[in-house]
Design an enzyme around this catalytic site. Structure first.
Site, PDB file in Angstrom:
ATOM      1  N   LEU A 136     -11.413  12.449  -1.392  1.00 19.70           N
ATOM      2  CA  LEU A 136     -11.869  11.071  -1.222  1.00 19.70           C
ATOM      3  C   LEU A 136     -12.603  10.857   0.105  1.00 19.70           C
ATOM      4  O   LEU A 136     -13.506  10.050   0.205  1.00 19.70           O
ATOM      5  CB  LEU A 136     -10.634  10.192  -1.337  1.00 19.70           C
ATOM      6  N   TYR A 137     -12.174  11.610   1.129  1.00 14.20           N
ATOM      7  CA  TYR A 137     -12.707  11.398   2.477  1.00 14.20           C
ATOM      8  C   TYR A 137     -13.995  12.174   2.753  1.00 14.20           C
ATOM      9  O   TYR A 137     -14.442  12.234   3.884  1.00 14.20           O
ATOM     10  CB  TYR A 137     -11.656  11.759   3.532  1.00 14.20           C
TER      11      TYR A 137
ATOM     12  N   HIS B 112     -10.027  15.391  10.587  1.00 13.84           N
ATOM     13  CA  HIS B 112      -9.959  16.854  10.554  1.00 13.84           C
ATOM     14  C   HIS B 112      -8.775  17.412  11.332  1.00 13.84           C
ATOM     15  O   HIS B 112      -8.638  18.617  11.467  1.00 13.84           O
ATOM     16  CB  HIS B 112     -11.282  17.475  11.011  1.00 13.84           C
TER      17      HIS B 112
ATOM     18  N   HIS C 264     -19.856  12.105   3.645  1.00 11.28           N
ATOM     19  CA  HIS C 264     -21.100  12.621   4.229  1.00 11.28           C
ATOM     20  C   HIS C 264     -22.298  11.679   4.156  1.00 11.28           C
ATOM     21  O   HIS C 264     -23.228  11.835   4.947  1.00 11.28           O
ATOM     22  CB  HIS C 264     -21.403  14.000   3.643  1.00 11.28           C
TER      23      HIS C 264
ATOM     24  N   SER D 283      -3.863   6.308   3.700  1.00  9.24           N
ATOM     25  CA  SER D 283      -4.104   6.122   5.116  1.00  9.24           C
ATOM     26  C   SER D 283      -2.917   5.433   5.799  1.00  9.24           C
ATOM     27  O   SER D 283      -2.378   5.938   6.791  1.00  9.24           O
ATOM     28  CB  SER D 283      -5.394   5.307   5.266  1.00  9.24           C
TER      29      SER D 283
ATOM     30  N   ARG E 286       0.830  -1.203   0.000  1.00 13.33           N
ATOM     31  CA  ARG E 286       0.000   0.000   0.000  1.00 13.33           C
ATOM     32  C   ARG E 286       0.868   1.258   0.000  1.00 13.33           C
ATOM     33  O   ARG E 286       0.693   2.149  -0.819  1.00 13.33           O
ATOM     34  CB  ARG E 286      -0.902   0.029   1.238  1.00 13.33           C
TER      35      ARG E 286
ATOM     36  N   GLN F  28     -14.678  11.628  11.208  1.00 16.20           N
ATOM     37  CA  GLN F  28     -14.648  13.075  11.036  1.00 16.20           C
ATOM     38  C   GLN F  28     -13.655  13.711  12.017  1.00 16.20           C
ATOM     39  O   GLN F  28     -12.842  14.556  11.636  1.00 16.20           O
ATOM     40  CB  GLN F  28     -16.054  13.623  11.275  1.00 16.20           C
TER      41      GLN F  28
ATOM     42  N   GLY G  34      -7.873   4.806  -0.993  1.00 11.45           N
ATOM     43  CA  GLY G  34      -7.849   5.345   0.374  1.00 11.45           C
ATOM     44  C   GLY G  34      -6.795   4.678   1.241  1.00 11.45           C
ATOM     45  O   GLY G  34      -6.079   5.343   1.987  1.00 11.45           O
TER      46      GLY G  34
HETATM   47  C1  HEM Z   1     -23.708  16.477  10.007  1.00 10.84           C
HETATM   48  C2  HEM Z   1     -22.451  16.236   9.829  1.00 10.84           C
HETATM   49  C3  HEM Z   1     -21.521  17.041   8.946  1.00 10.84           C
HETATM   50  C4  HEM Z   1     -21.613  18.329   8.529  1.00 10.84           C
HETATM   51  C5  HEM Z   1     -22.698  19.351   8.846  1.00 10.84           C
HETATM   52  C6  HEM Z   1     -20.454  18.582   7.706  1.00 10.84           C
HETATM   53  C7  HEM Z   1     -20.188  19.790   7.088  1.00 10.84           C
HETATM   54  C8  HEM Z   1     -19.034  20.082   6.406  1.00 10.84           C
HETATM   55  C9  HEM Z   1     -18.694  21.375   5.883  1.00 10.84           C
HETATM   56  C10 HEM Z   1     -19.560  22.631   6.011  1.00 10.84           C
HETATM   57  C11 HEM Z   1     -17.476  21.267   5.298  1.00 10.84           C
HETATM   58  C12 HEM Z   1     -16.682  22.385   4.625  1.00 10.84           C
HETATM   59  C13 HEM Z   1     -17.043  22.411   3.183  1.00 10.84           C
HETATM   60  C14 HEM Z   1     -16.388  23.519   2.438  1.00 10.84           C
HETATM   61  O1  HEM Z   1     -15.715  24.357   3.042  1.00 10.84           O
HETATM   62  O2  HEM Z   1     -16.584  23.526   1.219  1.00 10.84           O
HETATM   63  C15 HEM Z   1     -17.060  19.898   5.423  1.00 10.84           C
HETATM   64  C16 HEM Z   1     -15.881  19.397   4.948  1.00 10.84           C
HETATM   65  C17 HEM Z   1     -15.465  18.089   5.087  1.00 10.84           C
HETATM   66  N1  HEM Z   1     -16.160  17.068   5.699  1.00 10.84           N
HETATM   67 FE1  HEM Z   1     -17.942  17.238   6.605  1.00 10.84          FE
HETATM   68  N2  HEM Z   1     -19.702  17.451   7.640  1.00 10.84           N
HETATM   69  C18 HEM Z   1     -20.310  16.487   8.384  1.00 10.84           C
HETATM   70  C19 HEM Z   1     -19.881  15.196   8.578  1.00 10.84           C
HETATM   71  C20 HEM Z   1     -18.719  14.651   8.047  1.00 10.84           C
HETATM   72  C21 HEM Z   1     -18.295  13.305   8.254  1.00 10.84           C
HETATM   73  C22 HEM Z   1     -19.006  12.243   9.095  1.00 10.84           C
HETATM   74  C23 HEM Z   1     -17.137  13.149   7.575  1.00 10.84           C
HETATM   75  C24 HEM Z   1     -16.383  11.841   7.540  1.00 10.84           C
HETATM   76  C25 HEM Z   1     -15.122  11.706   7.339  1.00 10.84           C
HETATM   77  C26 HEM Z   1     -16.825  14.427   6.925  1.00 10.84           C
HETATM   78  C27 HEM Z   1     -15.719  14.700   6.134  1.00 10.84           C
HETATM   79  C28 HEM Z   1     -15.392  15.933   5.620  1.00 10.84           C
HETATM   80  C29 HEM Z   1     -14.151  16.236   4.938  1.00 10.84           C
HETATM   81  C30 HEM Z   1     -13.014  15.274   4.657  1.00 10.84           C
HETATM   82  C31 HEM Z   1     -14.186  17.588   4.608  1.00 10.84           C
HETATM   83  C32 HEM Z   1     -13.077  18.407   3.944  1.00 10.84           C
HETATM   84  C33 HEM Z   1     -12.327  19.086   5.057  1.00 10.84           C
HETATM   85  C34 HEM Z   1     -11.231  19.961   4.598  1.00 10.84           C
HETATM   86  O3  HEM Z   1     -10.639  19.678   3.554  1.00 10.84           O
HETATM   87  O4  HEM Z   1     -10.967  20.944   5.292  1.00 10.84           O
HETATM   88  N3  HEM Z   1     -17.828  15.305   7.248  1.00 10.84           N
HETATM   89  N4  HEM Z   1     -18.027  19.185   6.091  1.00 10.84           N
END
Ligand code: HEM
Ligand code: NAG
Ligand code: NAG
Ligand code: NAG
Ligand code: NAG
Length: 600
Positions: free
Chosen positions: A382-383, A205, A386, A528, A118, A201, A524
């Site tokens: 990839l991650y 993050h 949602h 990872s 991997r 999440q 992934g």
């Molecule tokens: C109700 C739950 C959740 C809400 C309201 C939410 C909301 C958001 C929002 C608002 C963003 C930023 C989008 C942007 O700036 O364009 C984001 C990014 C992201 N979310 Fe979620 N999210 C949720 C759950 C999850 C879960 C469970 C994961 C699982 C891994 C996840 C993974 C990500 C990833 C990887 C990003 C990109 C982050 C980054 O590059 O900074 N989210 N999400």
């Protein structure tokens, strides 16, 4: 205005003079030849003059104009290499075989193989980024960029993906509405629960912190890996605000006799809350967005309690140590515990493998392996998992809507850690792959990911399939046997080679009984595992008891489990796991929790 009119006239004149421009030959003479993405097997396309290119096939195992002719060894490997689907099938079936292997040296041999195969797919040191499609010192040195496995599509190409597909890509809102938005909730067949979803999440993050204020393709998480920056902050100033400066501990507050993260009034750091939430009510956490969800608050609280618990243990062992040494050593233990839990429980659950995975850095000490890691843009795309999110949250007999759940500062303290862990561990999460499973509340995040990927000119899904040693799909029907999805995609994209990266990952047919399809796993897992084992803690100089304050600390790392993280930091031990309970577990809840406590 005038100049553009002049420009058009000029173009028209040229066209009249040279009718050949309408023919293929002349048209292609103006196209950047690297737009054809001609170099296979990770060969590097270099442009010469206007219309010439060369593929650098060095060490790809292939030669020829486009690096397509295999050297002898590559030919042999092609013949004997089993397909990823075959390997996956073996790893997820034949319980009896794995029961035997698990007790022999073969377990370590196979674990080493999993790790090296991997991790070898990820270049280390890293290569390209969103500004540099060629190797450069700036790309290597400037940590504010996410790295990229494949360079961006050149920006002077006929189509957004090079030469494949239509001149324009489908409207992202339409794409999400039609193919990604949930109709009815589809549970994950692997039984992942919300405890898993919030762990995903919370954990990711710490290294996905897109920093669009600096520009697209930048990150705020400069450590590029598992640094527990989501607990301690991503810079020293923030860390110092969050620390108690006594016995290595973090600041905390007591609510109803329970330990929680301190308020922003007590630890003045910037947290993202809607306007009007007073600092006394905001919780101060390493990651600034963790006020968003009580699920993130639960993990923040657990790790805070664990940190302070470990500090007490270390202090008892080392009464002479100052605050700084206790803090730093505890941080290492926390990072080690995290990696242990991620590999042996989180990845174990996600993979569905019957091979019992093992976190043991010494497995790699006799292999070629580079310590270090750089987070890739593709990994962050990839991650976006949602679809895991349910339609509402069931806690202690209540059903909470998104409006009641998001940014609600009182959910965490109202129910407390035990009840929330129990509730999250019992509620099933959504299946990630297969399409049409993102709750309407978060579909706009998917729209954002697709828009971002276009601005950053991420290459097609099939180009990534090839980069990860997978066969590119030849049709939408091969990609997904669901007629509705295949037809819709064909209409939107025209041809399979024009399908985009993120929609491809989310819409590929899922494996039988699995949370997602082949590509999410095969793409992934390398990111990872490279990130987890590439941590400095896993290197020979660091991986020894003294780094963790001696045997006691080292044992904490090597015995870490999700259950211990929860139950050593709560009064009663709730049901806690990354999957929903089996029939038996949920009916004998009471007895089960005693068993759990005994196991600790
Ligand atoms: C109700 C739950 C959740 C809400 C309201 C939410 C909301 C958001 C929002 C608002 C963003 C930023 C989008 C942007 O700036 O364009 C984001 C990014 C992201 N979310 Fe979620 N999210 C949720 C759950 C999850 C879960 C469970 C994961 C699982 C891994 C996840 C993974 C990500 C990833 C990887 C990003 C990109 C982050 C980054 O590059 O900074 N989210 N999400
Ligand atoms: C190499 O790729 C280019 C562009 O795709 C193609 O026109 C050419 O025929 C290929 N050459 C060989 C030897 O396959
Ligand atoms: C696998 O083997 C290890 C020791 O080699 C043992 O501790 C563990 O319980 C075994 N697990 C299973 C599922 O057989
Ligand atoms: C990294 O690159 C960005 C964009 O060019 C620049 O603003 C930033 O200052 C660079 N960072 C460092 C440490 O040089
Ligand atoms: C916040 O959560 C509490 C406790 O579950 C609940 O009583 C309250 O209604 C929620 N607040 C909002 C604004 O929904």
């Amino acid at each position: 205005m005038r100049s553009s009119v002049l420009g058009s006239v000029w173009t028209l004149l040229l066209l009249l003079q040279e009718p050949a421009c309408f023919g293929d030959e002349a048209a292609s003479s103006t196209v950047n030849p690297c737009c054809y993405l001609p170099c296979q097997h990770s060969g590097v396309c270099v442009r010469y003059g206007e219309d010439k290119y060369e593929c650098d096939c060095t060490r790809t195992g292939y030669y020829g104009e486009n690096c397509t002719v295999p050297e002898l060894w590559s030919r042999v490997r092609q013949l004997i290499k089993p397909s990823p689907d075959m390997v996956h099938y073996i790893l997820t079936h034949f319980q009896w075989l794995w029961d035997i292997i698990n007790h022999t040296f073969l377990r370590d041999v196979l674990m080493r193989l999993v790790l090296t195969v991997r991790a070898n797919i990820i270049p280390s040191p890293p290569t390209f980024n969103s500004k540099y499609s060629y190797l450069s010192w700036e790309s290597y040195y400037n940590l504010s960029y996410y790295t990229r496995l494949l360079p961006p599509v050149p920006d002077d190409c006929p189509t957004p993906l090079g030469v494949k597909g239509k001149a324009g890509l489908p409207d992202p809102e339409l794409l999400v509405e039609k193919l990604l938005k949930r109709r009815t909730f589809r549970p994950d067949p692997q039984g992942s629960n919300l405890m898993f979803a919030f762990f995903a999440q919370h954990f990711t993050h710490q290294f996905f912190k897109t920093y669009n204020r600096m520009g697209l393709g930048f990150t705020k998480a400069l450590a590029h890996g598992v640094d527990a920056g989501h607990i301690y902050g991503d810079n020293l100033e923030r860390q110092l605000q969050l620390r108690l400066h006594k016995d290595g501990k973090l600041k905390y507050q007591l609510i109803d006799g329970e330990v929680y993260p301190p308020s922003v009034a007590e630890a003045p750091v910037k947290m993202s809350y809607p306007p009007g939430v007073p600092p006394e009510v905001q919780m101060a956490i390493g990651q600034e967005v963790y006020g968003l969800l009580p699920g993130l608050g639960v993990y923040a609280t657990l790790w805070l309690r664990e940190h302070n618990r470990v500090c007490d243990i270390l202090k008892a062992e080392h009464p002479t140590w100052d605050d700084e040494q206790l803090f730093q050593t505890t941080r290492f233990i926390i990072i080690g515990e995290t990696i242990k839990i991620v590999i042996e429980e989180y990845v174990q659950h996600l993979s569905g493998y019957k091979l019992q995975l093992r976190f043991d850095p010494t497995l790699l000490f006799n292999s070629q392996f580079q310590y270090g890691n750089r987070i890739a843009l593709e990994f962050s795309q990839l991650y976006h998992w949602h679809p895991l999110m349910p339609d509402s949250f069931f806690i202690n007999g209540d059903e909470l809507s998104y409006t009641q759940f998001l940014f609600n500062t009182s959910v965490l303290t109202h129910y407390g850690v035990e009840k929330l862990v129990d509730a999250f561990s019992r509620q099933v999460a959504g299946q990630i792959g297969g399409g049409q499973n993102i709750n309407a509340v978060v579909t706009r995040v998917a729209v954002g990911a697709i828009k971002e990927s276009r601005q950053l000119r991420i290459q097609s899904f099939n180009e990534y399939r090839k980069r990860f040693h997978l066969k590119p799909y030849t049709s939408f029907r091969e990609f997904n046997d669901n007629e509705e999805i295949a037809n819709a995609l064909e209409e939107l994209y025209g041809e399979i080679d024009a399908l985009e990266f993120y929609p491809g990952l989310m819409l590929e047919k899922t494996r039988e009984g699995a949370i997602f399809g082949e590509s999410m796993v095969e793409m992934g897992a390398p990111f990872s595992l490279k990130g987890l084992l590439g941590n400095p803690l896993c290197s020979p100089e660091y991986w020894k008891p003294s780094t963790f304050g001696g045997k006691v600390g080292f044992d904490l790392v090597n015995s870490a489990t999700l259950k211990r993280l929860v139950c050593l930091n709560t009064r009663t031990c709730p049901y806690v796991a990354f999957r929903t309970p089996t029939e038996e577990q949920s009916h004998t809840g009471k007895r089960d929790s005693n068993v759990l406590t005994d196991e600790l």
